[in-house]
Write a protein that holds these residues in place. Sequence first.
Motif, PDB file in Angstrom:
ATOM      1  N   LEU A   1       0.842  -1.212   0.000  1.00  0.00           N
ATOM      2  CA  LEU A   1       0.000   0.000   0.000  1.00  0.00           C
ATOM      3  C   LEU A   1       0.872   1.256   0.000  1.00  0.00           C
ATOM      4  O   LEU A   1       0.560   2.244  -0.682  1.00  0.00           O
ATOM      5  CB  LEU A   1      -0.937   0.006   1.208  1.00  0.00           C
ATOM      6  N   TRP A   2       1.960   1.223   0.776  1.00  0.00           N
ATOM      7  CA  TRP A   2       2.874   2.385   0.766  1.00  0.00           C
ATOM      8  C   TRP A   2       3.388   2.624  -0.659  1.00  0.00           C
ATOM      9  O   TRP A   2       3.465   3.767  -1.119  1.00  0.00           O
ATOM     10  CB  TRP A   2       4.071   2.166   1.696  1.00  0.00           C
ATOM     11  N   SER A   3       3.731   1.536  -1.372  1.00  0.00           N
ATOM     12  CA  SER A   3       4.248   1.694  -2.747  1.00  0.00           C
ATOM     13  C   SER A   3       3.209   2.381  -3.627  1.00  0.00           C
ATOM     14  O   SER A   3       3.540   3.265  -4.425  1.00  0.00           O
ATOM     15  CB  SER A   3       4.604   0.325  -3.336  1.00  0.00           C
ATOM     16  N   LEU A   4       1.939   1.978  -3.504  1.00  0.00           N
ATOM     17  CA  LEU A   4       0.876   2.577  -4.319  1.00  0.00           C
ATOM     18  C   LEU A   4       0.645   4.042  -3.949  1.00  0.00           C
ATOM     19  O   LEU A   4       0.128   4.822  -4.757  1.00  0.00           O
ATOM     20  CB  LEU A   4      -0.431   1.792  -4.154  1.00  0.00           C
ATOM     21  N   ARG A   5       1.031   4.403  -2.714  1.00  0.00           N
ATOM     22  CA  ARG A   5       0.934   5.813  -2.291  1.00  0.00           C
ATOM     23  C   ARG A   5       2.140   6.614  -2.770  1.00  0.00           C
ATOM     24  O   ARG A   5       2.206   7.819  -2.602  1.00  0.00           O
ATOM     25  CB  ARG A   5       0.863   5.905  -0.760  1.00  0.00           C
ATOM     26  N   GLY A   6       3.170   5.910  -3.275  1.00  0.00           N
ATOM     27  CA  GLY A   6       4.381   6.605  -3.733  1.00  0.00           C
ATOM     28  C   GLY A   6       5.421   6.743  -2.640  1.00  0.00           C
ATOM     29  O   GLY A   6       6.385   7.497  -2.791  1.00  0.00           O
ATOM     30  N   VAL A   7       5.264   5.996  -1.541  1.00  0.00           N
ATOM     31  CA  VAL A   7       6.253   6.034  -0.457  1.00  0.00           C
ATOM     32  C   VAL A   7       7.262   4.913  -0.719  1.00  0.00           C
ATOM     33  O   VAL A   7       6.908   3.740  -0.786  1.00  0.00           O
ATOM     34  CB  VAL A   7       5.581   5.837   0.924  1.00  0.00           C
ATOM     35  N   GLY A   8       8.535   5.295  -0.901  1.00  0.00           N
ATOM     36  CA  GLY A   8       9.594   4.309  -1.108  1.00  0.00           C
ATOM     37  C   GLY A   8       9.721   3.806  -2.531  1.00  0.00           C
ATOM     38  O   GLY A   8      10.522   2.920  -2.800  1.00  0.00           O
ATOM     39  N   LEU A   9       8.933   4.347  -3.439  1.00  0.00           N
ATOM     40  CA  LEU A   9       8.984   3.921  -4.847  1.00  0.00           C
ATOM     41  C   LEU A   9       8.961   5.178  -5.713  1.00  0.00           C
ATOM     42  O   LEU A   9       8.042   5.984  -5.589  1.00  0.00           O
ATOM     43  CB  LEU A   9       7.770   3.024  -5.142  1.00  0.00           C
ATOM     44  N   GLY A  10       9.979   5.323  -6.575  1.00  0.00           N
ATOM     45  CA  GLY A  10      10.057   6.523  -7.416  1.00  0.00           C
ATOM     46  C   GLY A  10       9.220   6.376  -8.686  1.00  0.00           C
ATOM     47  O   GLY A  10       9.037   5.262  -9.192  1.00  0.00           O
TER      48      GLY A  10
ATOM     49  N   PRO B   1      20.681   3.613  -0.725  1.00  0.00           N
ATOM     50  CA  PRO B   1      21.485   4.006   0.438  1.00  0.00           C
ATOM     51  C   PRO B   1      21.563   2.931   1.514  1.00  0.00           C
ATOM     52  O   PRO B   1      22.505   2.907   2.311  1.00  0.00           O
ATOM     53  CB  PRO B   1      20.783   5.263   0.975  1.00  0.00           C
ATOM     54  N   ARG B   2      20.579   2.013   1.562  1.00  0.00           N
ATOM     55  CA  ARG B   2      20.617   0.927   2.557  1.00  0.00           C
ATOM     56  C   ARG B   2      21.532  -0.209   2.110  1.00  0.00           C
ATOM     57  O   ARG B   2      21.761  -1.163   2.847  1.00  0.00           O
ATOM     58  CB  ARG B   2      19.205   0.361   2.770  1.00  0.00           C
ATOM     59  N   GLY B   3      22.002  -0.132   0.834  1.00  0.00           N
ATOM     60  CA  GLY B   3      22.848  -1.206   0.305  1.00  0.00           C
ATOM     61  C   GLY B   3      22.046  -2.385  -0.206  1.00  0.00           C
ATOM     62  O   GLY B   3      22.601  -3.335  -0.744  1.00  0.00           O
TER      63      GLY B   3
ATOM     64  N   GLU C   1      10.838 -26.945  -4.142  1.00  0.00           N
ATOM     65  CA  GLU C   1       9.930 -25.941  -3.572  1.00  0.00           C
ATOM     66  C   GLU C   1      10.749 -24.997  -2.701  1.00  0.00           C
ATOM     67  O   GLU C   1      11.506 -25.458  -1.827  1.00  0.00           O
ATOM     68  CB  GLU C   1       8.846 -26.626  -2.732  1.00  0.00           C
ATOM     69  N   VAL C   2      10.612 -23.711  -2.921  1.00  0.00           N
ATOM     70  CA  VAL C   2      11.479 -22.743  -2.238  1.00  0.00           C
ATOM     71  C   VAL C   2      10.690 -21.590  -1.628  1.00  0.00           C
ATOM     72  O   VAL C   2       9.590 -21.246  -2.098  1.00  0.00           O
ATOM     73  CB  VAL C   2      12.534 -22.152  -3.214  1.00  0.00           C
ATOM     74  N   VAL C   3      11.280 -21.021  -0.581  1.00  0.00           N
ATOM     75  CA  VAL C   3      10.811 -19.764  -0.002  1.00  0.00           C
ATOM     76  C   VAL C   3      11.797 -18.700  -0.466  1.00  0.00           C
ATOM     77  O   VAL C   3      13.014 -18.913  -0.406  1.00  0.00           O
ATOM     78  CB  VAL C   3      10.807 -19.833   1.545  1.00  0.00           C
ATOM     79  N   VAL C   4      11.287 -17.566  -0.931  1.00  0.00           N
ATOM     80  CA  VAL C   4      12.160 -16.519  -1.468  1.00  0.00           C
ATOM     81  C   VAL C   4      12.481 -15.494  -0.375  1.00  0.00           C
ATOM     82  O   VAL C   4      11.569 -14.907   0.220  1.00  0.00           O
ATOM     83  CB  VAL C   4      11.488 -15.815  -2.671  1.00  0.00           C
ATOM     84  N   PHE C   5      13.778 -15.278  -0.114  1.00  0.00           N
ATOM     85  CA  PHE C   5      14.209 -14.191   0.776  1.00  0.00           C
ATOM     86  C   PHE C   5      14.099 -12.886  -0.014  1.00  0.00           C
ATOM     87  O   PHE C   5      14.670 -12.773  -1.110  1.00  0.00           O
ATOM     88  CB  PHE C   5      15.651 -14.448   1.236  1.00  0.00           C
ATOM     89  N   PRO C   6      13.347 -11.895   0.502  1.00  0.00           N
ATOM     90  CA  PRO C   6      12.954 -10.764  -0.359  1.00  0.00           C
ATOM     91  C   PRO C   6      13.934  -9.608  -0.501  1.00  0.00           C
ATOM     92  O   PRO C   6      13.658  -8.676  -1.265  1.00  0.00           O
ATOM     93  CB  PRO C   6      11.666 -10.244   0.300  1.00  0.00           C
ATOM     94  N   LEU C   7      15.075  -9.621   0.208  1.00  0.00           N
ATOM     95  CA  LEU C   7      16.016  -8.498   0.099  1.00  0.00           C
ATOM     96  C   LEU C   7      17.092  -8.819  -0.930  1.00  0.00           C
ATOM     97  O   LEU C   7      17.636  -9.922  -0.935  1.00  0.00           O
ATOM     98  CB  LEU C   7      16.685  -8.229   1.452  1.00  0.00           C
ATOM     99  N   VAL C   8      17.389  -7.828  -1.781  1.00  0.00           N
ATOM    100  CA  VAL C   8      18.371  -8.024  -2.841  1.00  0.00           C
ATOM    101  C   VAL C   8      19.461  -6.966  -2.692  1.00  0.00           C
ATOM    102  O   VAL C   8      19.158  -5.783  -2.467  1.00  0.00           O
ATOM    103  CB  VAL C   8      17.697  -7.878  -4.230  1.00  0.00           C
ATOM    104  N   VAL C   9      20.722  -7.399  -2.794  1.00  0.00           N
ATOM    105  CA  VAL C   9      21.833  -6.440  -2.728  1.00  0.00           C
ATOM    106  C   VAL C   9      21.653  -5.416  -3.839  1.00  0.00           C
ATOM    107  O   VAL C   9      21.383  -5.773  -4.994  1.00  0.00           O
ATOM    108  CB  VAL C   9      23.187  -7.177  -2.875  1.00  0.00           C
ATOM    109  N   ASP C  10      21.763  -4.131  -3.472  1.00  0.00           N
ATOM    110  CA  ASP C  10      21.411  -3.064  -4.405  1.00  0.00           C
ATOM    111  C   ASP C  10      22.321  -1.861  -4.122  1.00  0.00           C
ATOM    112  O   ASP C  10      21.980  -0.989  -3.324  1.00  0.00           O
ATOM    113  CB  ASP C  10      19.929  -2.704  -4.174  1.00  0.00           C
ATOM    114  N   PRO C  11      23.518  -1.811  -4.768  1.00  0.00           N
ATOM    115  CA  PRO C  11      24.483  -0.747  -4.455  1.00  0.00           C
ATOM    116  C   PRO C  11      23.912   0.653  -4.706  1.00  0.00           C
ATOM    117  O   PRO C  11      24.381   1.628  -4.103  1.00  0.00           O
ATOM    118  CB  PRO C  11      25.652  -1.037  -5.406  1.00  0.00           C
ATOM    119  N   GLY C  12      22.885   0.783  -5.552  1.00  0.00           N
ATOM    120  CA  GLY C  12      22.306   2.102  -5.833  1.00  0.00           C
ATOM    121  C   GLY C  12      21.404   2.605  -4.718  1.00  0.00           C
ATOM    122  O   GLY C  12      20.962   3.753  -4.734  1.00  0.00           O
TER     123      GLY C  12
END
Length: 320
Positions: A51-60, A94-96, A81-92
């Motif tokens: 919902l935050w994303s649809l409001r434009g919070v945290g998504l450009g 600020p949180r990394g 069968e797998v569970v996906v860990f949702p964080l991806v390394v992202d040098p661009g």
Amino acid sequence: MRIMRAAFASSFDADNPLAALTVGEQPEPTHPEDDWVTVQVRASSINHHDLWSLRGVGLGADRLPMILGCDAVGTAPDGTEVVVFPLVVDPGDPRGMSILSEHFPGTFAERVAVPRMNLLPLPAGLSATDAACLPTAWLTAWRMLTTKGRVDEADAVLVQGAGGGVATAAVALAVALGKRVYATSRDAGKRERIAQLGATALEPGARLPERVDVVIETVGEATFDHSLKSAAPMARIVVSGATAGHEPKVNLRRVFAMQLEILGTSMGTPGELTELLTFCAEHEVSPVVDSVVPFSRIEEAFARLHSGEAFGKIVIDHTA
Ligand SMILES: NC(=O)c1ccc[n+]([C@@H]2O[C@H](COP(=O)([O-])OP(=O)(O)OC[C@H]3O[C@@H](n4cnc5c(N)ncnc54)[C@H](OP(=O)(O)O)[C@@H]3O)[C@@H](O)[C@H]2O)c1
């Protein structure tokens, strides 16, 4: 270009986020690197983050259209069968790192591309729909209680806004860890259900029978003063969200006099997700599921989360 069905943010609407949601066709995910794989999604779950994303919070705006969804359970290319860990390394960032659906397309689709290292085996005994609740909300609650809240040193825990996805997770996990758990909710029906999970349910702002050692805060402005007042000396107030406002007044005298720790946290690590999956399987802890909605009616899942009426997680069944 191959096309698949997906639910995505096509614009932003701060007042009515549901108006910014589109369900339709999007390009198949591509692999930015060779060590990424495509997972066939079987189940996902919705988070307030969507919902935050649809409001434009945290998504450009430059990232639109963006497929939403952080959580996924599915089938890897080798058939496991797998569970996906949702964080991806992202040098661009600020949180990394970023969460799926922020910079990389999310899980509300037929398929999602993720680094191979983000795949964890689905433990025996956990259904795909239950496991789909764990990677975001439940992982956040687990880290809040364990790594940040040091709940092993605690006798009593307070969870604010107990009907939410993170909050119901915190209640269920703290009860399973053998703690005395207090939980506030604005809604009498939700208080009844939280009591059935083993917590003492209270109205927001109510005086607790004792001060607590750990407070789980995702509500923010509406509850933060109560969190400070309910905290025992040396207590940890762990904050992972601010659904009802992010700028509460903080009584600093209480913070230093009671030697309180106010700790921010986001999501968790792959190791913590593995611990959580093992804990749930071994202790037969089932995620609190509000409802399971077929992907063909995913708009209803967004509307229910937005209504504030949900109790626990809303799961999306991608096979329906
Ligand atoms: N940092 C992270 O890693 C992370 C991860 C997951 C979630 N979060 C954040 O944590 C928050 C909760 O997420 P969620 O997915 O659990 O959301 P959710 O399922 O929508 O839950 C939100 C809960 O907040 C309570 N609430 C909302 N407005 C309130 C108000 N004005 N006064 C009192 N309580 C209020 C409600 O509890 P009652 O109806 O019971 O009163 C509601 O059930 C969100 O802000 C989200 O962005 C952060």
